[in-house]
Design an enzyme around this catalytic site. Structure first.
Site, PDB file in Angstrom:
ATOM      1  N   GLU A 289      16.534 -37.014  14.596  1.00  0.00           N
ATOM      2  CA  GLU A 289      17.273 -35.889  13.929  1.00  0.00           C
ATOM      3  C   GLU A 289      17.674 -36.549  12.619  1.00  0.00           C
ATOM      4  O   GLU A 289      18.830 -36.409  12.156  1.00  0.00           O
ATOM      5  CB  GLU A 289      18.810 -35.592  14.876  1.00  0.00           C
TER       6      GLU A 289
ATOM      7  N   ASN B 274      22.134 -39.479  10.033  1.00  0.00           N
ATOM      8  CA  ASN B 274      22.315 -39.612  11.479  1.00  0.00           C
ATOM      9  C   ASN B 274      22.464 -41.070  11.841  1.00  0.00           C
ATOM     10  O   ASN B 274      21.831 -41.829  11.058  1.00  0.00           O
ATOM     11  CB  ASN B 274      20.994 -38.988  12.112  1.00  0.00           C
ATOM     12  N   SER B 275      23.256 -41.174  12.909  1.00  0.00           N
ATOM     13  CA  SER B 275      23.586 -42.591  13.185  1.00  0.00           C
ATOM     14  C   SER B 275      22.191 -43.135  14.138  1.00  0.00           C
ATOM     15  O   SER B 275      22.051 -42.782  15.348  1.00  0.00           O
ATOM     16  CB  SER B 275      24.618 -42.832  14.138  1.00  0.00           C
TER      17      SER B 275
ATOM     18  N   HIS C 227      22.237 -22.317  29.749  1.00  0.00           N
ATOM     19  CA  HIS C 227      22.489 -23.783  29.101  1.00  0.00           C
ATOM     20  C   HIS C 227      22.704 -24.838  30.159  1.00  0.00           C
ATOM     21  O   HIS C 227      23.615 -24.703  30.928  1.00  0.00           O
ATOM     22  CB  HIS C 227      23.379 -23.654  27.943  1.00  0.00           C
ATOM     23  N   HIS C 228      21.867 -25.905  30.141  1.00  0.00           N
ATOM     24  CA  HIS C 228      22.219 -26.836  30.796  1.00  0.00           C
ATOM     25  C   HIS C 228      22.196 -28.192  29.758  1.00  0.00           C
ATOM     26  O   HIS C 228      21.224 -28.884  29.658  1.00  0.00           O
ATOM     27  CB  HIS C 228      20.821 -27.118  31.840  1.00  0.00           C
TER      28      HIS C 228
ATOM     29  N   HIS D 107      16.371 -29.577  24.276  1.00  0.00           N
ATOM     30  CA  HIS D 107      16.864 -29.823  23.015  1.00  0.00           C
ATOM     31  C   HIS D 107      17.028 -31.364  23.132  1.00  0.00           C
ATOM     32  O   HIS D 107      17.676 -32.046  24.286  1.00  0.00           O
ATOM     33  CB  HIS D 107      18.278 -29.235  22.632  1.00  0.00           C
TER      34      HIS D 107
ATOM     35  N   GLU E 193      21.588 -26.808  13.124  1.00  0.00           N
ATOM     36  CA  GLU E 193      23.068 -27.242  13.445  1.00  0.00           C
ATOM     37  C   GLU E 193      23.558 -28.196  12.175  1.00  0.00           C
ATOM     38  O   GLU E 193      24.748 -28.287  12.007  1.00  0.00           O
ATOM     39  CB  GLU E 193      23.004 -27.874  14.741  1.00  0.00           C
TER      40      GLU E 193
END
Lengths: 764, 764
Positions: free
Chosen positions: A204, A227-228, A476-477, A546, A571
């Site tokens: 990401e 992003n870290s 959604h999980h 994801h 996002e």
């Protein structure tokens, strides 16, 4: 119907295979070669005078991969049958067989960019034997002979090649531990590259565009990866798919295919400053090898990439049992950038579909209760009253709600109504299940149970309500990367889905992997994702994964893997923004491995207009419509809020209309990071849809309608940027034009900076 | 019926709790104390002038634990809310509350040594507050205040004490990572100790008997541990339960109770040569702390044990979420060795039974297809034709059998017949399921599926056959320590058991834990075993866990945990032998945590008489009969072959007769490593059974029959060593004597070297 031909071109058992070993060093190197069906690509294989395998690759006689070594370093195995050390599979090989064959089949994907996919390659399979004297078992043991055979298989296509290592079952090689795979890719020049920093857990970050020689410098500056990054293993380590362009206009892409029960591969670039390749074996408490040791093998020449696998918690890269093989290591090449996008090389190198019944798998357009939580307007969690939650100790009916919980009956019904009205198939609802109060990065194993709804989410009522309107809810999980916890609950979670009529799940892997020390891209986690896909298939559940591993074309074998993230998605428009060129890079990189659930469709780009979030989406409305075509996926979200779409209902018409499964696709224009234009023919129809997306420079698109049926008329609706449109200053300025067109005509469209266009062509 | 009283003796909120922190150093140390109900044991608590908690313990005014520090070192947590480092929970504490209370209940175990167990203790609960200034989040952040509260709870019994740390839920302490627990046990002298070398994975070494000061020397000699110890973490590291004896005749035992989701504790002895306590944090690739660092805390005085927890793959010792607590750290003490054996302190410190229905749990006598594989006469695996096996790639019906597979229909029926004839409840069958061809130490994750029988094991027929004779089969699940694989198959495996009528499973954890880097005794594995017990309970399955973690009394809370191994069992009689004193030590050490499935009953001690194995069992037949009493377990195996029992059917009568559940137990004689004599009253009857077991020295046992009902007559059968019996030269020489006895009489019995006796006393 599958057409398939396999033709043995030659099988040469080289005569000197029977010569005594002692003569090996004096022998000339063995060499074989194979060309692509059209002859443009040639792959040459040889063994050097130390017995190390070498390959090279050309495209129209230009070097793509200069002579590069192949091999694997093995780790100490305390259970090894012969002494403490396993011998590396690096050198001492000689060729005992070379087999060249041709393969040509055409197969039909369950869903895809085209109805038919041709899998046409010439193959070179080299059988290599390593005969060594190694230390026997026990202290002071004498040397004993050890004979091991491996196969290196090359498949050469018109648009690239794949190679892999195969390890037949044999007396001297039944189990082994991989310390590092050492597959080299020696580049022929200081190419321009679009790359992500090497990272064992995430893709990401923002893509970097530099020359190869500038990679180290980019690491050493205070670059904003966006992003870290938690696990930079080398200051020249990059991820795949790695897109490159040479000074003379060749496009080269390195990736991998069919990574199943194996660690994800990174590439470590050898440059002028490289002293040694790192071999970070951390030891752990079962220490196999002392902590970081340099590889003992000679350093390849600068501008060579060397494979670097993702480690497990002990630093090891993999445990293997023969018969087995590595994933395919792929190099795509063309002098036309569009070939990078239309290539099916990665899919073709995966195994055919393993699911007998695929009737339950379907491309899906969906909306969802999601964006408003991402933006910060509402919450996944139901209460703020606990500093932490233990699932078995909370009576949720007595908990004080925080008033911001999005996944409530009223809101979900609103989304269901919107989906039903607009022909969207499903509604994703995140935050429906208990545990979101302290879900991420707490090293909390038992974080979700995947079956208990919050009190304001009536799972039965909402599914009934949706089904009555012809809509499904999309499960959604979020696992919070507690893979062990997810596996413990998997069967019950899918049984709940079956009970209420869900047929797809979005899984999430935010945060550090539990068990601690493991990585998102490790062998064990790659096996976990596969296990999830297989268990889901048993329950007729489609998976959209994801923050999981980087995809490598597994969706051919398991077409219930309908989507994935594994890159910066929409996002990030709420987390500081994606660069306008981002979506002109992803199809060259991330999408090589499979479709991405990018979740496009943000119409209200200024988030501060409806929330406290000051971030803004760097895209025009016409541009975001284009993404439904340029970012191929059988799973397409309309990610914005219903009320925003209702304000621009004329533009939303395109999202209502656009297909998400295709009989044909034509990439019309492409340049990495600049622009992509594609035309696609909707499955089972004569209708076409065209999308064009560009970077912050804008783009003049010229579209020849020569893909249309000759002599037929099409109702053409064009959703274009207005003349003064701009992703930052005027993103909502679009113009909708309707006309009748036919084959042979040309459309000229101006894409605004950060903009694009979308066209529907409905056959009369 | 449970009798329970809880009485608050005092609750002192110390006045100076409200004083400003800056005065802390000037304050006198706080101190509290509590005595055991009979006043023999006193526990004193204080906080030293650096705010470190200190406790000490006396027995009849003699020091048992000299002043010893308590505390925990915490690890860096990259997700910590305040800067990179979590502050240790070691010092800076002040007492804010001391609460003393009394508790007295009597409870009934589902199975056990006695019908009633009294849980009677006085408790001291100390609430401690730590107020510090710590580094805020982000680089260069200012110091910010941090307030944390913990409770240290002491429960003092007449036969020892338990202490634990409790962490209430609070704003400043919700999650933390344990770098090391630093619970000290300062010994008052150079005691004799019976110890096992510290090891993160096994307790199957031979017990060492040395003075404390000699422990390091024993590590440094080429000692034969009787097992390949894989993870010696310190040259003074030992395991618990640790039995000691002081020069003046005190018996002291250190162990733990109720270790659930927490790492198993070892003890590291500080001696004259100790430079620093080790804190091996290996880092892993998510490195929290650099590899091995010495603890920064001052070294305690020599002859102090310090807790050392089992690490995970990254070297960390635990991840905690408040509210939570550690296991109890226990110190038992008495001047009578028999009190070490009759103590219920470990059980009492565990939570009451959590299973609502326990009707399906039953003590069990069993035989099994096992010993002949251990000895090497037959095999678990079915074929020798494959160098390795992949379960999904074998058609077992086409596989060539090796002719040595023990778990075949014919043999299993023979065992069922034997069990039915002799009143044994169940028949264990190992090697019934596919995968044994390459099951151990291959880093092979998918090693067993737990549901597929070999072709010569007809699971339906054999269960039907057994049930028709009133016998059950006992399931076997060897996990090969691939815990992830076992969890994936758990539900289907138990469903299979339910389908065919199995009600108990022997689990096995041979080899290295998969996922790699983890340990048998780690927090995550301890959670795994608990998960297995809980899932088994849902399916009404009793568990007998081999090679698993060291037990800590969990069988009170989950009485379906009917047995375990976690020590050298009878199997080692086939691997070189157990010392004759071994079974006179285990009840003092291993059995403190719960019953052991020792699998006694080897009548044919010379294995070469029927196999190629030259090992031999170091015990007489009369001695092995004694083990059914001295090695308490609700699960008792008759481990030898039916044909061997048939040769000594008069001795086997005792195994037929002996109970395995008890209303009462009286330890009559005991000395660690020398002898143990116990009398037990069979559940729901008036019959007693007495067993005596001794070491290689032999023993003269004097048994006063004062436990019998006065005035009643008993048919007494004595199975004693013959005069010339000897565990090596004449192990089968036994004498069976029958007579009538009554209360008040005395029996004098001679136990041969490595021998013993067994007595049945049937009420007339």
């Amino acid at each position: 119907m599958i057409m398939e031909t396999r033709r043995l071109i030659s099988a040469v058992k080289t005569a000197w295979a029977l010569l005594p070993v002692c003569l090996l060093a004096c022998l000339p190197a063995a060499a074989g070669s194979v060309k692509s069906p059209n002859g443009n690509i040639e792959l040459r294989f040889s063994v050097d005078n130390t017995g190390r395998p070498v390959y090279e690759m050309t495209y129209k006689d230009r070097a793509v991969v200069k002579p590069s070594h192949l091999g694997l370093e093995l780790a100490k195995d305390k259970h090894a049958s012969k002494g403490e050390n396993e011998t590396d599979l690096m050198d001492g090989f000689r060729v005992v067989k070379e087999e060249v064959s041709e393969f040509d089949e055409t197969w039909q994907p369950v869903w895809g960019e085209t109805r038919d996919i041709r899998n046409h390659y010439n193959e070179l399979a080299v059988t290599l034997r390593q005969e060594l004297k190694v230390k026997g078992g026990g202290p002071g043991a004498a040397l004993v002979p050890q004979v091991r055979t491996i196969v290196i298989r090359f498949r050469v296509y018109d648009d690239g090649m794949g190679l892999r290592y195969e390890f037949p079952q044999q007396p001297e090689l039944n189990y082994f531990l991989i310390k590092e795979e050492r597959t080299e890719f020696a580049m022929a020049g200081d190419h321009t590259a679009w790359w992500l920093p090497g990272d064992y857990d995430t893709q990401e970050q923002m893509t970097q565009q530099t020359r190869l020689s500038e990679i180290r410098g980019r690491f050493n500056t205070a670059v904003n990866w966006g992003n870290s990054s938690v696990a930079v293993f080398s200051e020249t380590g990059v991820q795949t798919a790695l897109q490159m362009k040479t000074a003379d206009g060749l496009y080269i892409n390195i990736h991998e295919a069919a990574c199943l029960d194996y660690a994800t591969m990174h590439l470590e670039l050898v440059d002028a400053e490289t002293k040694a390749l790192t071999t970070k074996l951390y030891g752990g408490s079962n220490a196999y090898t002392p902590a970081p040791t340099p590889s003992p093998w000679p350093l390849p020449a600068p501008l060579t990439f060397v494979s670097h696998l993702t480690p497990d918690a002990t630093g090891l890269k993999g445990a293997m049992q023969t018969p087995c093989e590595t994933p395919w290591r792929t190099v795509m090449v063309s002098d036309d950038a569009r070939d990078m996008l239309s290539s099916n090389l990665i899919l073709n190198l995966n195994e055919p579909c393993k699911l007998e019944d695929t009737s339950w798998i379907h491309p899906t357009k969906y909306c969802g209760v999601w964006w408003e939580m991402i933006v910060g307007k509402s919450s996944w969690n139901y209460t703020n009253d606990y500093p932490s939650i233990k699932l078995d100790q909370i009576d949720w009916s007595c908990v004080k709600p925080n008033g911001r919980h999005a996944a409530n009956n009223e809101k979900v019904k609103r989304y269901i109504d919107f989906a039903a009205k607009n022909g969207l198939d499903e509604v994703l609802v995140e935050g429906w299940n208990v545990g979101w109060e302290d879900w991420a990065n707490m090293w909390k194993r038992d974080v979700f149970d995947f079956v208990t709804p919050y009190p304001d989410f009536d799972i039965k009522m909402l599914n009934d309500y949706a089904h009555a309107k012809g809509v499904k809810l999309l499960m959604h999980h979020e696992t919070s990367s507690s893979s062990q916890n997810y596996e413990r609950h998997l069967k019950e979670a899918y049984e709940l889905m079956n009970k209420y009529g869900y047929d797809a799940v979005k899984t999430g892997y935010v945060g550090d992997i539990i068990p601690r020390g493991d990585h998102h891209y490790s062998q064990s986690m790659n096996n976990h994702y596969l296990y999830v896909i297989q268990e889901a298939a048993k329950h007729h559940v489609m998976v959209n994964s994801h923050e999981a591993t980087r995809p490598t074309g597994l969706c051919r074998t398991y077409p219930n893997l309908v989507g994935g993230e594994s890159a910066r998605g929409t996002e990030y428009e709420a987390f500081g923004g994606n660069n306008p060129d981002h979506t002109c890079i992803l199809p060259f990189t991330r999408l090589q491995g499979g479709p991405m659930d990018y979740t496009p469709g943000i119409f209200e780009t200024r988030l501060e207009n409806w929330s406290d979030n000051t971030s803004w989406a760097r895209i025009t409305i016409a541009g975001t419509l284009a993404l439904y075509l340029t970012m191929y996926s059988p799973l397409q979200m309309a990610a914005d809020l219903p009320e925003h779409y209702e304000q621009y209902d004329d533009a939303f018409q395109f999202i209502r209309d656009v297909a998400c499964d295709w009989d044909d696709s034509r990439y019309l224009e492409a340049e990495p990071g600049d622009y992509i234009t594609v035309a696609r023919k909707a499955k089972g129809t004569d209708n076409w849809f065209v999308g064009g997306k560009c970077d912050e420079q804008g783009h003049q698109s010229v579209i020849k309608l020569d893909f249309l049926d000759k002599g037929r008329q099409y109702d053409c609706t064009i959703y274009a940027d207005a003349k003064d449109a701009h992703y930052e200053t005027n993103p909502k300025a679009y113009v909708i034009t309707k006309k009748v067109v036919k084959a042979g005509q040309t459309l000229r469209l101006t894409e605004a900076p950060g903009g694009g266009f979308a066209i529907s062509l409905i056959a009369r």
